[in-house]
Design a protein around this motif. Structure first.
Motif, mmCIF file in Angstrom:
data_model
loop_
_atom_site.group_PDB
_atom_site.id
_atom_site.type_symbol
_atom_site.label_atom_id
_atom_site.label_comp_id
_atom_site.label_asym_id
_atom_site.label_seq_id
_atom_site.Cartn_x
_atom_site.Cartn_y
_atom_site.Cartn_z
ATOM 1 N N UNK A 1 0.851 -1.182 0.000
ATOM 2 C CA UNK A 1 0.000 0.000 0.000
ATOM 3 C C UNK A 1 0.884 1.228 0.000
ATOM 4 N N UNK A 2 0.315 2.338 -0.441
ATOM 5 C CA UNK A 2 1.074 3.573 -0.609
ATOM 6 C C UNK A 2 1.281 4.324 0.701
ATOM 7 N N UNK A 3 2.461 4.885 0.841
ATOM 8 C CA UNK A 3 2.814 5.849 1.889
ATOM 9 C C UNK A 3 2.612 5.370 3.322
ATOM 10 N N UNK A 4 2.702 4.089 3.568
ATOM 11 C CA UNK A 4 2.516 3.553 4.912
ATOM 12 C C UNK A 4 3.570 4.002 5.900
ATOM 13 N N UNK A 5 4.757 4.336 5.414
ATOM 14 C CA UNK A 5 5.849 4.750 6.290
ATOM 15 C C UNK A 5 5.752 6.217 6.718
ATOM 16 N N UNK A 6 4.787 6.950 6.196
ATOM 17 C CA UNK A 6 4.610 8.351 6.593
ATOM 18 C C UNK A 6 4.255 8.413 8.077
ATOM 19 N N UNK A 7 4.568 9.546 8.701
ATOM 20 C CA UNK A 7 4.304 9.711 10.132
ATOM 21 C C UNK A 7 3.306 10.835 10.359
ATOM 22 N N UNK A 8 2.350 10.571 11.253
ATOM 23 C CA UNK A 8 1.307 11.520 11.603
ATOM 24 C C UNK A 8 1.349 11.781 13.095
ATOM 25 N N UNK A 9 0.789 12.912 13.500
ATOM 26 C CA UNK A 9 0.773 13.252 14.922
ATOM 27 C C UNK A 9 -0.556 13.896 15.288
ATOM 28 N N UNK A 10 -0.815 13.858 16.583
ATOM 29 C CA UNK A 10 -2.011 14.499 17.126
ATOM 30 C C UNK A 10 -1.690 15.094 18.478
ATOM 31 N N UNK A 11 -0.630 15.865 18.560
ATOM 32 C CA UNK A 11 -0.220 16.475 19.827
ATOM 33 C C UNK A 11 0.803 15.628 20.543
ATOM 34 N N UNK A 12 0.361 14.867 21.541
ATOM 35 C CA UNK A 12 1.292 14.060 22.319
ATOM 36 C C UNK A 12 1.559 12.698 21.695
ATOM 37 N N UNK A 13 0.789 12.314 20.660
ATOM 38 C CA UNK A 13 0.916 11.000 20.041
ATOM 39 C C UNK A 13 1.501 11.103 18.637
ATOM 40 N N UNK A 14 2.262 10.079 18.277
ATOM 41 C CA UNK A 14 2.849 9.922 16.956
ATOM 42 C C UNK A 14 2.463 8.534 16.472
ATOM 43 N N UNK A 15 2.143 8.389 15.188
ATOM 44 C CA UNK A 15 1.826 7.071 14.640
ATOM 45 C C UNK A 15 2.160 7.029 13.161
ATOM 46 N N UNK A 16 2.326 5.833 12.656
ATOM 47 C CA UNK A 16 2.562 5.640 11.234
ATOM 48 C C UNK A 16 1.237 5.763 10.497
ATOM 49 N N UNK A 17 1.308 6.212 9.253
ATOM 50 C CA UNK A 17 0.091 6.373 8.460
ATOM 51 C C UNK A 17 -0.607 5.041 8.215
ATOM 52 N N UNK A 18 0.123 3.944 8.290
ATOM 53 C CA UNK A 18 -0.494 2.642 8.037
ATOM 54 C C UNK A 18 -1.153 2.024 9.269
ATOM 55 N N UNK A 19 -1.104 2.684 10.405
ATOM 56 C CA UNK A 19 -1.739 2.123 11.598
ATOM 57 C C UNK A 19 -3.225 1.862 11.351
ATOM 58 N N UNK A 20 -3.899 2.810 10.686
ATOM 59 C CA UNK A 20 -5.326 2.629 10.394
ATOM 60 C C UNK A 20 -5.567 1.349 9.608
ATOM 61 N N UNK A 21 -4.649 1.041 8.692
ATOM 62 C CA UNK A 21 -4.801 -0.165 7.862
ATOM 63 C C UNK A 21 -4.770 -1.417 8.728
ATOM 64 N N UNK A 22 -3.845 -1.465 9.670
ATOM 65 C CA UNK A 22 -3.739 -2.635 10.541
ATOM 66 C C UNK A 22 -4.944 -2.749 11.472
ATOM 67 N N UNK A 23 -5.457 -1.612 11.919
ATOM 68 C CA UNK A 23 -6.665 -1.628 12.754
ATOM 69 C C UNK A 23 -7.843 -2.144 11.926
ATOM 70 N N UNK A 24 -7.999 -1.618 10.733
ATOM 71 C CA UNK A 24 -9.144 -1.952 9.886
ATOM 72 C C UNK A 24 -9.090 -3.379 9.328
ATOM 73 N N UNK A 25 -7.981 -3.767 8.756
ATOM 74 C CA UNK A 25 -7.904 -5.070 8.082
ATOM 75 C C UNK A 25 -7.576 -6.235 9.011
ATOM 76 N N UNK A 26 -6.784 -5.964 10.034
ATOM 77 C CA UNK A 26 -6.298 -7.061 10.884
ATOM 78 C C UNK A 26 -6.786 -6.966 12.332
ATOM 79 N N UNK A 27 -7.542 -5.921 12.641
ATOM 80 C CA UNK A 27 -8.086 -5.715 13.995
ATOM 81 C C UNK A 27 -6.981 -5.610 15.044
#
Length: 127
Positions: A64-90
């Motif tokens: 999948x595209x751009x999974x290694x990108x990094x996102x933030x929401x203040x105190x938290x940092x996560x990879x852009x592909x985290x949503x994919x693992x939550x959605x597809x693999x629970x």
């Protein structure tokens, strides 16, 4: 800095000690608010955007595209592909992270530019 989805397969050791293998965090079924989590976390503040194809560590036949990108929401940092693992693999993100999402009603909060620059400094110091 707190890292959501700090799994050994996805993050280099320079970021610290991971929580272990992503396989330890697989749930047999979706959590009740999975769709809210996915939508919220897909819209984080981009810290580093990378082009390219990432391989799904739980299904190496898939990319999948751009999974290694990094996102933030203040105190938290996560990879852009985290949503994919939550959605597809629970995959279950940390409880503290999930609670933060719920407190903000599944919307990534506004973050001051100075804080986003601090997050960028944190990442760059480890690359």
């Amino acid at each position: 800095m707190k890292i959501a989805g700090f799994f050994q397969e996805l993050w280099p050791p320079v970021f610290g000690t991971s929580v272990g293998s992503i396989r330890r965090f697989l749930a047999p079924t979706p959590c009740g608010d999975e769709s809210g989590i996915v939508e919220c976390r897909r819209s984080g503040h981009e810290i580093i955007g990378l082009m390219g194809v990432a391989v799904d560590v739980l299904d190496p036949e898939q990319g999948f595209l751009s999974g290694d990108s990094l996102l933030a929401g203040g105190e938290w940092l996560w990879r852009a592909d985290l949503w994919r693992y939550v959605h597809l693999h629970h995959v279950l993100p940390p409880d503290e992270f999930l609670n933060k999402i719920k407190v903000h009603d599944y919307v990534v909060p506004e973050v001051e530019q100075s804080r986003l620059l601090e997050v960028l400094d944190f990442v760059e110091a480890r690359c």
